[in-house]
Design a protein around this motif. Structure first.
Motif, mmCIF file in Angstrom:
data_model
loop_
_atom_site.group_PDB
_atom_site.id
_atom_site.type_symbol
_atom_site.label_atom_id
_atom_site.label_comp_id
_atom_site.label_asym_id
_atom_site.label_seq_id
_atom_site.Cartn_x
_atom_site.Cartn_y
_atom_site.Cartn_z
ATOM 1 N N THR A 128 0.901 -1.238 0.064
ATOM 2 C CA THR A 128 0.037 -0.196 0.090
ATOM 3 C C THR A 128 0.837 1.321 -0.185
ATOM 4 N N ASP A 129 1.634 1.095 0.795
ATOM 5 C CA ASP A 129 2.693 2.290 0.845
ATOM 6 C C ASP A 129 3.576 2.417 -0.405
ATOM 7 N N ALA A 130 3.913 1.388 -0.992
ATOM 8 C CA ALA A 130 4.481 1.685 -2.267
ATOM 9 C C ALA A 130 3.665 2.117 -3.473
ATOM 10 N N ILE A 131 2.432 1.723 -3.463
ATOM 11 C CA ILE A 131 1.409 2.152 -4.287
ATOM 12 C C ILE A 131 1.373 3.633 -4.200
ATOM 13 N N HIS A 132 1.108 4.119 -2.830
ATOM 14 C CA HIS A 132 0.993 5.604 -2.539
ATOM 15 C C HIS A 132 2.069 6.210 -3.075
ATOM 16 N N THR A 133 3.016 5.981 -2.596
ATOM 17 C CA THR A 133 4.607 6.453 -2.850
ATOM 18 C C THR A 133 4.763 6.986 -4.386
ATOM 19 N N LEU A 134 4.652 5.530 -5.185
ATOM 20 C CA LEU A 134 5.294 5.586 -6.524
ATOM 21 C C LEU A 134 4.319 5.948 -7.405
ATOM 22 N N GLY A 135 2.830 5.889 -7.228
ATOM 23 C CA GLY A 135 1.843 6.387 -7.925
ATOM 24 C C GLY A 135 1.327 5.407 -9.135
ATOM 25 N N GLU A 136 1.733 4.201 -8.864
ATOM 26 C CA GLU A 136 1.441 3.053 -9.831
ATOM 27 C C GLU A 136 0.739 1.762 -9.032
ATOM 28 N N ASN A 137 -0.193 1.324 -9.707
ATOM 29 C CA ASN A 137 -0.817 -0.109 -9.385
ATOM 30 C C ASN A 137 0.249 -1.216 -8.991
ATOM 31 N N MET A 138 0.354 -2.126 -8.261
ATOM 32 C CA MET A 138 1.035 -2.704 -7.776
ATOM 33 C C MET A 138 0.739 -4.339 -7.573
ATOM 34 N N ASN A 139 1.440 -5.448 -7.829
ATOM 35 C CA ASN A 139 0.920 -6.773 -7.502
ATOM 36 C C ASN A 139 2.063 -7.583 -7.204
ATOM 37 N N LEU A 140 2.129 -8.359 -6.141
ATOM 38 C CA LEU A 140 2.817 -9.234 -5.606
ATOM 39 C C LEU A 140 2.604 -10.696 -6.291
ATOM 40 N N ALA A 141 3.281 -10.948 -7.463
ATOM 41 C CA ALA A 141 2.810 -12.173 -8.369
ATOM 42 C C ALA A 141 3.368 -13.522 -7.708
ATOM 43 N N ARG A 142 4.294 -13.623 -7.073
ATOM 44 C CA ARG A 142 4.710 -14.977 -6.633
ATOM 45 C C ARG A 142 6.010 -14.643 -5.676
ATOM 46 N N ALA A 143 6.428 -15.893 -5.060
ATOM 47 C CA ALA A 143 7.547 -15.911 -3.912
ATOM 48 C C ALA A 143 7.938 -17.405 -3.878
ATOM 49 N N ALA A 144 9.277 -17.433 -3.605
ATOM 50 C CA ALA A 144 9.683 -18.815 -3.108
ATOM 51 C C ALA A 144 10.959 -18.662 -2.264
ATOM 52 N N VAL A 145 10.687 -19.505 -1.203
ATOM 53 C CA VAL A 145 11.682 -19.571 -0.064
ATOM 54 C C VAL A 145 12.516 -20.783 -0.197
ATOM 55 N N VAL A 146 13.953 -21.000 0.016
ATOM 56 C CA VAL A 146 14.712 -22.282 -0.126
ATOM 57 C C VAL A 146 15.505 -22.158 1.176
ATOM 58 N N GLU A 147 16.045 -23.351 1.362
ATOM 59 C CA GLU A 147 16.874 -23.818 2.589
ATOM 60 C C GLU A 147 17.562 -24.670 2.472
#
Length: 286
Positions: A128-147
């Motif tokens: 939300t902060d990123a959208i307000h600060t940079l003025g564009e719609n954003m979407n978190l598409a995917r993530a992965a974690v490895v160990e």
């Protein structure tokens, strides 16, 4: 009969490098099914395995990070509207903050990740902060974690491709500069060569079966005796492994050795053992 459009012919040509007329014939034979058309061309020897077209459907960045002890890593894809924002360092900072939250919480499900703490606020708040600060719609598409015993990362093209590679390591500090240099080289290999899997043993059974079916069909076209056809198909499968499995690929920095040779060479110098076990490769918009 499905309608075969010029756009479909063009897409198949981009995927296979086959001629326009051959692509059209293959699509007609496959009744417009793109995957089947690729197989038709491969059977006729007019195409290798189809390239991943990988056209970016969004702008944004892929961020890959590794923990200080180099035993854990996370990679996320954060999308935005324009390349101008996607290349912005502040935008990349938001992506890194989200990746660190994913790694700390060991969460890769995107919806669950939104509720995870990120330095005193939720990942949803960060977005939300990123959208307000940079003025564009954003979407978190995917993530992965490895160990793993050792983890290394590589980011290509300023965030167009992000890679994590996992290793089994003995007698070597995975956080050392020497190991990380080796790990980054292997991760760069993944970015450049886009392997199917880390090892031949980890290639999905359905992929092996599909490839063998194609190679047998190609061999049958030769008209040679069945026992020779089997040898031809087996030889082509062996070539597939060498081209598509990370550990068997020719090393991009020295094609005279494969990736396993390179890793073993480094391990010997460092007085321990290193074994590639897996990888995550995110291409923006793929």
């Amino acid at each position: 009969m499905a309608a075969i459009t010029a756009a479909m012919v063009k897409e198949l040509r981009e995927m296979t490098d086959a001629g326009m007329m051959e692509c059209k014939k293959a699509l007609v034979e496959a009744d417009g099914d793109m995957d089947k058309a690729v197989d038709v061309l491969r059977t006729r020897g007019l195409a290798a395995a189809a390239k991943k077209v990988g056209r970016a459907t969004n702008e944004g960045t892929v961020m890959a990070i590794v923990s200080d002890d180099a035993t854990k890593g996370a990679v996320v894809e954060l999308n935005c509207e324009t390349d101008f924002v996607g290349m912005n360092e502040k935008f990349k900072g938001y992506a890194e903050k989200i990746a660190r939250a994913a790694m700390a919480a060991n969460v890769e499900d995107v919806e669950a990740l939104r509720a995870v703490d990120a330095e005193g606020e939720t990942v949803e708040d960060v977005l939300t902060d990123a959208i307000h600060t940079l003025g564009e719609n954003m979407n978190l598409a995917r993530a992965a974690v490895v160990e793993a015993g050792g983890v290394a990362s590589y980011i290509h093209g300023g965030g167009k491709i992000g890679v994590l590679v996992t290793f089994d390591v003995e007698g070597i500090d995975p956080a050392s500069d020497e190991f990380q240099h080796c790990g980054r080289d292997v991760a760069m290999q993944v970015a450049a060569a886009s392997p199917v899997s880390a090892t031949r043993e980890s290639v999905p059974a359905e992929v092996v079966a599909h490839e063998m079916e194609i190679y047998k069909a190609q061999a049958a076209e030769s008209g040679k005796p069945e026992n020779i056809q089997e040898k031809i198909a087996t030889g082509r499968l062996e070539k597939f492994y060498k081209e598509s499995c990370l550990t068997e690929q020719a090393f991009v920095k020295n094609p005279d050795q494969n990736v396993t040779d390179y890793v073993n060479e480094v391990a010997k110098k460092l007085g321990g053992t290193i074994k590639v076990t897996g990888f995550k490769r995110f291409m923006l918009g793929e």
